[in-house]
Write a protein that holds these residues in place. Structure first.
Motif, PDB file in Angstrom:
ATOM      1  N   HIS A   5      56.027  40.291  -0.118  1.00  0.00           N
ATOM      2  CA  HIS A   5      56.938  39.158  -0.177  1.00  0.00           C
ATOM      3  C   HIS A   5      57.521  38.857   1.207  1.00  0.00           C
ATOM      4  O   HIS A   5      57.489  39.709   2.108  1.00  0.00           O
ATOM      5  CB  HIS A   5      58.059  39.416  -1.186  1.00  0.00           C
ATOM      6  N   ASN A   6      58.041  37.670   1.357  1.00  0.00           N
ATOM      7  CA  ASN A   6      58.637  37.210   2.607  1.00  0.00           C
ATOM      8  C   ASN A   6      59.778  38.125   3.019  1.00  0.00           C
ATOM      9  O   ASN A   6      60.625  38.481   2.206  1.00  0.00           O
ATOM     10  CB  ASN A   6      59.178  35.790   2.412  1.00  0.00           C
ATOM     11  N   GLY A   7      59.779  38.512   4.283  1.00  0.00           N
ATOM     12  CA  GLY A   7      60.867  39.304   4.824  1.00  0.00           C
ATOM     13  C   GLY A   7      60.742  40.804   4.649  1.00  0.00           C
ATOM     14  O   GLY A   7      61.576  41.553   5.126  1.00  0.00           O
ATOM     15  N   MET A   8      59.686  41.256   3.991  1.00  0.00           N
ATOM     16  CA  MET A   8      59.544  42.703   3.820  1.00  0.00           C
ATOM     17  C   MET A   8      59.139  43.344   5.139  1.00  0.00           C
ATOM     18  O   MET A   8      58.516  42.694   5.985  1.00  0.00           O
ATOM     19  CB  MET A   8      58.553  43.037   2.704  1.00  0.00           C
ATOM     20  N   PRO A   9      59.498  44.600   5.367  1.00  0.00           N
ATOM     21  CA  PRO A   9      59.104  45.278   6.599  1.00  0.00           C
ATOM     22  C   PRO A   9      57.578  45.301   6.730  1.00  0.00           C
ATOM     23  O   PRO A   9      56.872  45.649   5.783  1.00  0.00           O
ATOM     24  CB  PRO A   9      59.668  46.690   6.436  1.00  0.00           C
ATOM     25  N   ALA A  10      57.093  44.938   7.900  1.00  0.00           N
ATOM     26  CA  ALA A  10      55.650  44.829   8.118  1.00  0.00           C
ATOM     27  C   ALA A  10      54.929  46.151   7.857  1.00  0.00           C
ATOM     28  O   ALA A  10      53.807  46.154   7.363  1.00  0.00           O
ATOM     29  CB  ALA A  10      55.377  44.332   9.535  1.00  0.00           C
ATOM     30  N   GLN A  11      55.565  47.283   8.189  1.00  0.00           N
ATOM     31  CA  GLN A  11      54.894  48.563   8.002  1.00  0.00           C
ATOM     32  C   GLN A  11      54.721  48.915   6.526  1.00  0.00           C
ATOM     33  O   GLN A  11      53.960  49.816   6.197  1.00  0.00           O
ATOM     34  CB  GLN A  11      55.595  49.703   8.761  1.00  0.00           C
ATOM     35  N   GLN A  12      55.411  48.209   5.625  1.00  0.00           N
ATOM     36  CA  GLN A  12      55.274  48.477   4.197  1.00  0.00           C
ATOM     37  C   GLN A  12      54.176  47.638   3.550  1.00  0.00           C
ATOM     38  O   GLN A  12      53.926  47.766   2.353  1.00  0.00           O
ATOM     39  CB  GLN A  12      56.595  48.224   3.483  1.00  0.00           C
ATOM     40  N   MET A  13      53.509  46.806   4.329  1.00  0.00           N
ATOM     41  CA  MET A  13      52.419  45.990   3.795  1.00  0.00           C
ATOM     42  C   MET A  13      51.139  46.823   3.819  1.00  0.00           C
ATOM     43  O   MET A  13      50.664  47.189   4.889  1.00  0.00           O
ATOM     44  CB  MET A  13      52.244  44.715   4.610  1.00  0.00           C
ATOM     45  N   PRO A  14      50.592  47.130   2.639  1.00  0.00           N
ATOM     46  CA  PRO A  14      49.415  47.997   2.591  1.00  0.00           C
ATOM     47  C   PRO A  14      48.135  47.285   3.041  1.00  0.00           C
ATOM     48  O   PRO A  14      47.960  46.091   2.796  1.00  0.00           O
ATOM     49  CB  PRO A  14      49.332  48.381   1.116  1.00  0.00           C
ATOM     50  N   VAL A  16      46.941  46.096   5.766  1.00  0.00           N
ATOM     51  CA  VAL A  16      47.065  44.889   6.582  1.00  0.00           C
ATOM     52  C   VAL A  16      46.620  45.219   8.005  1.00  0.00           C
ATOM     53  O   VAL A  16      47.045  46.217   8.584  1.00  0.00           O
ATOM     54  CB  VAL A  16      48.518  44.368   6.577  1.00  0.00           C
ATOM     55  N   VAL A  17      45.750  44.372   8.540  1.00  0.00           N
ATOM     56  CA  VAL A  17      45.266  44.543   9.909  1.00  0.00           C
ATOM     57  C   VAL A  17      45.803  43.378  10.731  1.00  0.00           C
ATOM     58  O   VAL A  17      45.430  42.219  10.507  1.00  0.00           O
ATOM     59  CB  VAL A  17      43.724  44.586   9.958  1.00  0.00           C
ATOM     60  N   TRP A  18      46.693  43.688  11.668  1.00  0.00           N
ATOM     61  CA  TRP A  18      47.344  42.674  12.486  1.00  0.00           C
ATOM     62  C   TRP A  18      46.483  42.336  13.697  1.00  0.00           C
ATOM     63  O   TRP A  18      45.792  43.180  14.235  1.00  0.00           O
ATOM     64  CB  TRP A  18      48.702  43.177  12.964  1.00  0.00           C
ATOM     65  N   ARG A  19      46.556  41.072  14.130  1.00  0.00           N
ATOM     66  CA  ARG A  19      45.866  40.673  15.356  1.00  0.00           C
ATOM     67  C   ARG A  19      46.683  39.604  16.059  1.00  0.00           C
ATOM     68  O   ARG A  19      47.502  38.913  15.453  1.00  0.00           O
ATOM     69  CB  ARG A  19      44.458  40.190  15.066  1.00  0.00           C
TER      70      ARG A  19
END
Length: 78
Positions: A5-14, A16-19
């Motif tokens: 959901h919006n605003g959740m800590p990014a590290q808690q997103m399972p 997920v590969v950021w670029r």
């Protein structure tokens, strides 16, 4: 399964590969994006990788990118 959901800590997103853009500088002042399994797109500030992430639908992100490509936001950086 974790609900993203919006605003959740990014590290808690399972799973997920950021670029970030190859045009980003080396000092870490970048916006990073990640595709989500539900079809959405997450966005975070690279300076705060554990901070909150904003979540957009593909349609919302497409509208923003089309506007950026058309120069609609050029006055923000002039």
């Amino acid at each position: 399964m974790t609900e993203i959901h919006n605003g959740m800590p990014a590290q808690q997103m399972p799973n997920v590969v950021w670029r970030k853009s190859r045009h980003s500088g080396s000092v870490g002042n970048c916006v990073e994006v990640a595709p989500l399994v539900n079809g959405g797109i997450a966005v975070r500030n690279s300076r705060y990788p554990d901070g909150p992430a904003l979540v957009y639908s593909r349609a919302e992100m497409a509208a923003f990118l089309h506007g950026a490509k058309d120069g609609e936001f050029d006055d923000l950086i002039a």
